[in-house]
Scaffold this active site. Structure first.
Site, PDB file in Angstrom:
ATOM      1  N   TYR A   1       0.842  -1.201   0.000  1.00 19.29           N
ATOM      2  CA  TYR A   1       0.000   0.000   0.000  1.00 19.29           C
ATOM      3  C   TYR A   1       0.875   1.249   0.000  1.00 19.29           C
ATOM      4  O   TYR A   1       2.043   1.230   0.396  1.00 19.29           O
ATOM      5  CB  TYR A   1      -0.947   0.007   1.202  1.00 19.29           C
ATOM      6  CG  TYR A   1      -0.268   0.144   2.550  1.00 19.29           C
ATOM      7  CD1 TYR A   1      -0.030   1.403   3.118  1.00 19.29           C
ATOM      8  CD2 TYR A   1       0.122  -0.980   3.273  1.00 19.29           C
ATOM      9  CE1 TYR A   1       0.575   1.528   4.355  1.00 19.29           C
ATOM     10  CE2 TYR A   1       0.728  -0.863   4.514  1.00 19.29           C
ATOM     11  CZ  TYR A   1       0.955   0.394   5.052  1.00 19.29           C
ATOM     12  OH  TYR A   1       1.559   0.521   6.273  1.00 19.29           O
ATOM     13  N   CYS A   2       0.281   2.347  -0.467  1.00 19.59           N
ATOM     14  CA  CYS A   2       0.944   3.660  -0.433  1.00 19.59           C
ATOM     15  C   CYS A   2      -0.150   4.718  -0.322  1.00 19.59           C
ATOM     16  O   CYS A   2      -1.304   4.399  -0.028  1.00 19.59           O
ATOM     17  CB  CYS A   2       1.821   3.874  -1.669  1.00 19.59           C
ATOM     18  SG  CYS A   2       0.930   3.877  -3.241  1.00 19.59           S
ATOM     19  N   THR A   3       0.180   5.981  -0.576  1.00 22.13           N
ATOM     20  CA  THR A   3      -0.771   7.074  -0.359  1.00 22.13           C
ATOM     21  C   THR A   3      -1.986   6.985  -1.274  1.00 22.13           C
ATOM     22  O   THR A   3      -3.132   6.978  -0.816  1.00 22.13           O
ATOM     23  CB  THR A   3      -0.080   8.434  -0.575  1.00 22.13           C
ATOM     24  OG1 THR A   3       1.073   8.497   0.247  1.00 22.13           O
ATOM     25  CG2 THR A   3      -1.020   9.579  -0.239  1.00 22.13           C
TER      26      THR A   3
END
Length: 614
Positions: A217-219
C-alpha cells in the site's frame, strides 16, 4: 445557500494517475496547459511516455469540469479520480513547497522515480500486483485477525493469515505518522528516505517476502504499481503480490473510523496529512518524544533534508535537527561546523583530514541559501579522489572546468589521500655528473597517494628523492599496498564530511573507488553512496573482480583505444568497466588524453548520468 453556489465557493484537491501509452506528449501537454489555466487550477502535472500523474487544487466546480474534460479523452478510461474538499492553502511556505502556488506541467521520463540508477531488469507496470479494493483489502486483514477463511476472491488471492505480510511503499517520514497495523499480520516498513531507495530495500530483504502473500500500500496507489511489478519480476516465490487500489486515501473514505489504518495519511499537497475520526496520534517529537504528528512547520534534517517532527515546545528558530536515519550513521548536531558563506571550505578535522569544496557553502550539511528565507534544491554531493602523487587543491584546480559546468546540479568535495609521498626531482640534464639541488620546500605542496609500493615506508620517507629514471607509465601496476589504511581513512571522511551521493575517482583514485564499490554491501552504514564515476580507472592488481560482479551505478570515462591516454591504457579502463553490471554502467570514451573531458558531447553525457540521481 444552494448546493451549486456552495460548490462554486468550496476549495478542493484532485489526485489521479493513469498508466497508458501516450502517443503525443506535446499535444497532451498543451491540453493540460489550456484546461488548467482556464479553470485556475494550480499544482503539478507530470506527463511521461507511459502515462500521467496529476495533483491539482482549485474550486470544486472547476475540478469537476476538469474531470469531465479528461474523461472525454479515450486515454483516461478507467481512471480513478480522487477528489476531496479542502481548505484553501493558508500557509504560503507549505503551499510553495508542495507546488500549490503555480501550475507546473512537465514532460518526464518516469511518473515517479522508482530507482536512482538504471535497473538491470526494469519493471513492466503491466506485471503489477493485482488491485484490491478497500473492502477486499480490509476483509483480508479482518480474516487474519479472526482466523476466518477469505470468501469471494479467486485462487490467486491469499487465504493463509500466517503467510500474509503488509509492505508499506512510502517514505519514513510518512510512515511515522500513520500506517496499517494489526497484531495478526506483520507490517514491513522499509524506513527509506525516498521512493527511489525502495528497489534496493526489496533486493536486500527479498527473503522476508519470498513465498508470502504481500499486501502492498501507499498514499494513492501510484507507487505500488511500479514497486509491485518489480517485486513480481523476481520470479518464483514472488507471484502473490497485491496492492491497495486507490491507496490509503480510498481506504479512509471507505472506513472513516480508520479501520486497520492507525494515525494520519501524509499527502503531498497543502493539506499535509489527512486523518480519520480516530484522533490517536502515532508520531513523536524527534527531540522530546512526546506525541506529535504535525509537519506544518516543515522542519528538516540538516544533513539529508528529510522532514522531521519537532513539537511546538522544542522548536526554536535557527535550530538544527538530525533525523533518525542520519543519527544511526553517527551524525550529530554538534559535528556541524559554523562556517561563513561563499568561501571554499578547507576544514581541518581531528584525523588531520583536509577537504576542499567547490560549493557555494563551506558546510556540507547546510542547505544552499540564495536569500533570507529561500532554500535552493539540494545538489548532489560528490567526493573526489585524486590520482597518484596529487593533492586535493591540485585536483580541484584541474577539474575547475568540470565543477563550473556542473555547478547547478553538483558540489564537488576534494580530500587529500592518507599516504604522504616524498618529493621527486629530475637530475640535471645538461651535466648529469653535477649535483642539482632540489627546489625550495616552501615552493612545493605535499603530494599524496591512495596506494603505495610494497617497499613504501610510511612516515620515514625523506623529503626529497632524485628520480631513478624517466617516467614509467606502468608504475601504477606496482602500487598495490596501503588499501586498508585508505579504506579506514575514507570511513572517517564519510563520517565527518558526509553524506555523499557519489564518488568520483581519477586514475589511482578511480582504482580506490572501484575497490570500495566491490565492498559496498559490507560497508553499508560506514560508506554509503549511490553512484560512482571512474575516470581513467584501472583495477588493483590484488583485486580479483569477476565480470559483471559489482552492482553499483557507474560512469566510466577513459581514453579511446587510439592511445590518447598515455598513462592508463584503454584496455585497463575497459577491463575495470566490465566488472560492473551491464545494466547499471555507462561508458564514455574520448580522445582528450589523461583528463576528464568537459567539452560536448562528453559533458552532456556526464550531466545525463547525474540527472538520474536528482
Amino acid at each position: 445557500m444552494s448546493g451549486e453556489t456552495k460548490k462554486d465557493e468550496e476549495y478542493g484537491v484532485l489526485l489521479y494517475y493513469n498508466y497508458s501509452t501516450i502517443p503525443d506528449l506535446n499535444s497532451l501537454s498543451n491540453f493540460y496547459q489550456s484546461n488548467c489555466s482556464s479553470l485556475n487550477l494550480l499544482g503539478r502535472v507530470r506527463l511521461a511516455p507511459h502515462g500521467v500523474n496529476v495533483t491539482v487544487g482549485g474550486k470544486l466546480s472547476s475540478l469537476e469540469s476538469h474531470i469531465a474534460a479528461v474523461k472525454a479523452l479515450t486515454l483516461f478510461q478507467g481512471t480513478d479520480f480522487k477528489l476531496a474538499t479542502s481548505h484553501y492553502p493558508l500557509d504560503d511556505k507549505v503551499a510553495h513547497e508542495c507546488g500549490f502556488t503555480s501550475l507546473s506541467i512537465r514532460i518526464v521520463k518516469e511518473l515517479v522515480t522508482f530507482s536512482s540508477h538504471p535497473l538491470l531488469n526494469p519493471p513492466d507496470v503491466s506485471n503489477a500486483g493485482r488491485h484490491l479494493s478497500a473492502v477486499e483489502f480490509h476483509s483480508l486483514l479482518q480474516s487474519a485477525v479472526f482466523c476466518l477463511p477469505v470468501q469471494g476472491l479467486n485462487e490467486e488471492s491469499p487465504t493463509e493469515s500466517e503467510k500474509l505480510v503488509l509492505l508499506d511503499a512510502r517514505n519514513l517520514y510518512e510512515t511515522r505518522i500513520g500506517k496499517f497495523h494489526t497484531q495478526s499480520v506483520e507490517t514491513l516498513d522499509p524506513e527509506i528516505r525516498q521512493y527511489s531507495d525502495l528497489p534496493s530495500w526489496i533486493d536486500n530483504n527479498a527473503e522476508k517476502l519470498r513465498g508470502k502473500n504481500v499486501l502492498m500500500y501507499c498514499t494513492g496507489g501510484i507507487r505500488c504499481e511500479m514497486a509491485s511489478a518489480y517485486l513480481r519480476s523476481k520470479g518464483v516465490g514472488f507471484e502473490n503480490v497485491f496492492q491497495l487500489y486507490g491507496g490509503i486515501q480510498r481506504y479512509l473514505e471507505q472506513f472513516p473510523d480508520g479501520g486497520f489504518f492507525k494515525g494520519k495519511n501524509f499527502v503531498f499537497d497543502h493539506r499535509i496529512s489527512v486523518g480519520s475520526s480516530d484522533a490517536d496520534i502515532m508520531g513523536n517529537c524527534l527531540l522530546c518524544g512526546s506525541s506529535f504528528d504535525d509537519y506544518s512547520s516543515r522542519c528538516r534534517c540538516t544533513y539529508c533534508r528529510m522532514l522531521v517532527l519537532v513539537c511546538d515546545n522544542c522548536r526554536k528558530q535557527g535550530d538544527l535537527y538530525v533525523c533518525e536515519l542520519c543519527q544511526k550513521h553517527g551524525k550529530t548536531v554538534g559535528s556541524i561546523p559554523l562556517i561563513e558563506e561563499s568561501k571554499s571550505r578547507v576544514t581541518s578535522l581531528p584525523i588531520e583530514l583536509k577537504s576542499v569544496s567547490t560549493g557555494p557553502l563551506s558546510s556540507p550539511q547546510l542547505p544552499c541559501r540564495h536569500a533570507v528565507g529561500t532554500v535552493c534544491p539540494r545538489k548532489l554531493r560528490i567526493l573526489c579522489l585524486h590520482g597518484f602523487r596529487q593533492n586535493a587543491s591540485g585536483f580541484k584546480g584541474r577539474t575547475a572546468s568540470l565543477a563550473k559546468k556542473l555547478k547547478s546540479i553538483a558540489e564537488l568535495v576534494f580530500v587529500d589521500a592518507p599516504h604522504e609521498l616524498s618529493f621527486i626531482y629530475q637530475p640535471c640534464v645538461t651535466s648529469p655528473s653535477q649535483d642539482c639541488p632540489p627546489p625550495a620546500p616552501e615552493s612545493c605542496k605535499k603530494k599524496f597517494a591512495w596506494l603505495v609500493a610494497p617497499d613504501f615506508l610510511e612516515g620515514l620517507e625523506i623529503d626529497w628523492k632524485m628520480a631513478d629514471g624517466p617516467f614509467d607509465p606502468l608504475q601504477y601496476q606496482q602500487q598495490t599496498d596501503g588499501f586498508n589504511v585508505s579504506l579506514s581513512y575514507l570511513k572517517k571522511v564519510f563520517s565527518q564530511e558526509g553524506p555523499f551521493d557519489g564518488i568520483l575517482g581519477f586514475s589511482q583514485g578511480a582504482a580506490m573507488a572501484a575497490s570500495v564499490c566491490a565492498q559496498r554491501e559490507r560497508l553499508k552504514g560506514e560508506i554509503d553512496f549511490r553512484f560512482v564515476i571512474l575516470c581513467s580507472g584501472f583495477a588493483l592488481q590484488s583485486a580479483k573482480f569477476e565480470h559483471g560482479s559489482i552492482n553499483c551505478p557507474s560512469l566510466h570515462i577513459f581514453g579511446s583505444d587510439l592511445g590518447k591516454d598515455r598513462q592508463i591504457a584503454n584496455l585497463a579502463s575497459r577491463d575495470l568497466a566490465s566488472t560492473f553490471e551491464d545494466g547499471c554502467s555507462v561508458i564514455i570514451e574520448h580522445d582528450c588524453g589523461h583528463i576528464i573531458p568537459t567539452r560536448s558531447p562528453y559533458i552532456d553525457e556526464i550531466k545525463d548520468f547525474l540527472q538520474r540521481f536528482l
